[in-house]
Design an enzyme around this catalytic site. Sequence first.
Site, mmCIF file in Angstrom:
data_model
loop_
_atom_site.group_PDB
_atom_site.id
_atom_site.type_symbol
_atom_site.label_atom_id
_atom_site.label_comp_id
_atom_site.label_asym_id
_atom_site.label_seq_id
_atom_site.Cartn_x
_atom_site.Cartn_y
_atom_site.Cartn_z
ATOM 1 N N LYS A 76 0.821 -1.207 0.000
ATOM 2 C CA LYS A 76 0.000 0.000 0.000
ATOM 3 C C LYS A 76 0.868 1.275 0.000
ATOM 4 C CE LYS A 76 -4.148 -1.887 0.089
ATOM 5 N NZ LYS A 76 -4.041 -3.342 0.131
HETATM 6 C C1 LIG Z 1 -5.378 -4.107 0.867
HETATM 7 C C2 LIG Z 1 -6.834 -3.904 0.939
HETATM 8 C C3 LIG Z 1 -7.591 -4.310 2.040
HETATM 9 C C4 LIG Z 1 -7.080 -5.164 3.159
HETATM 10 O O1 LIG Z 1 -5.913 -4.820 3.692
HETATM 11 P P1 LIG Z 1 -4.923 -5.875 4.409
HETATM 12 O O2 LIG Z 1 -4.105 -4.941 5.234
HETATM 13 O O3 LIG Z 1 -4.127 -6.540 3.340
HETATM 14 O O4 LIG Z 1 -5.728 -6.802 5.220
HETATM 15 C C5 LIG Z 1 -8.933 -3.988 2.073
HETATM 16 N N1 LIG Z 1 -9.517 -3.339 1.061
HETATM 17 C C6 LIG Z 1 -8.829 -2.954 -0.028
HETATM 18 C C7 LIG Z 1 -9.533 -2.202 -1.102
HETATM 19 C C8 LIG Z 1 -7.472 -3.241 -0.136
HETATM 20 O O5 LIG Z 1 -6.817 -2.903 -1.238
#
Ligand SMILES: *Cc1c(COP(=O)(O)O)cnc(C)c1O
Length: 396
Positions: A186
């Site tokens: 992210k």
């Molecule tokens: C990455 C993501 C999540 C979940 O995040 P994690 O930290 O990997 O559990 C939820 N929603 C979206 C749109 C994402 O891209």
Amino acid sequence: MPGFELFGAEEKKEVQDVLDNGVLMRYGFDPMRNGHHKALELEKDLANRMQTKYAQVVSSGTAALTVALACAEIGAGDEVIMPTFTFVASFEAILSVGAVPVLCDIDDTLTLDPKAVEAAITAKTKAVMPVHMCGSMADLGALKAICDKHNLILLEDACQAIGGSYGGKPLGSYGDLGCFSFDYVKTITCGEGGGIITNSEKFADRAHKYQDHGHDHVGNDRGAESHPFLGYNYRLSELNAAVGIAQLRKLDSTLAKQKKNYTILRHSLEKIPEVTFRRVPETGVESYAFLNIFLPTEDLARKAHKALSTHGVDACFYWYDNNWHYYKKWEHLLEQKSLGKLSKEVQNGLQQNNRSFEASDAWMGRTISCLIKLNWTETEVNERGSKMVDAIKSIL
Ligand SMILES: *Cc1c(COP(=O)(O)O)cnc(C)c1O
């Protein structure tokens, strides 16, 4: 998008603080801490940057969604409306609190279509969960009006669009609750981590308890704390939080880099009349984490996606065929492949998702999303733009 591209001395220093005192957990052990409370500090910084009264950090973005749903009292028998285009975490979180995820069409914003949302509301609907996919947002004004009219919770999943805004407000802060992921790919990463923001004292108070076994956090003897309601363990460790502090400080410079690289690529592609761009709702400002384009047809989009790859342009996604992000490949959800038994209510509720979503298919079939990286040099971005133009022109 990936914050890991910028991992450096700043992150190491924050982690070293934690290693130096050895307190890897956010609660307790005050005499040993040398004043370091990394999770708490990250929460203050996050609330401050997102202009909300409260922030709660947790162990993942999926955990953030789960905790947010729980704080809004969503559970057995409730339905939550979510888009057909999102990460699997959306329905995982809804199922994990015992509620039913109800899939709903997207429009040319690539997120929830407000008209489809209104049509999906039933007596069981408790919340609407727009997911601001790939750097841009849902039409939050329209969704909020619907939620207000039907007395529903608006829960924003801003995991892929941190730093964008709508109506002058940071994404995540517009609804009742907003969630971020700080997983490794992210815009900001803690390795693994997540965050919830809200202006509601009630939700914030529930969140800190729920993510720590229901502990009330009163007094300074953890063993003597009471449990006003059931909770679970979604805590973030101090090591992860430390990385997040350094990363969050870089958010605005990261956004500036994304915008610069995005703009160069967009200007290149604007020269091709057959290429159009995802709609950004009025008053919305993208995070520029991705550049999202439409080709005139599904066939041309497939060909363009292939051509981009053969022309050496990496990190472009054709989500329509993707296993993680589009409902067509969520067999485990649609076929209810659960290890243990799902409740009867969930089993029955899930059946309504076994249908086609033509409006979503019409947009996703034509969509290609290109990840915007942070460490490209200007020459590299310009070259990339020319390669993308060559690739797309070769199939038109
Ligand atoms: C990455 C993501 C999540 C979940 O995040 P994690 O930290 O990997 O559990 C939820 N929603 C979206 C749109 C994402 O891209």
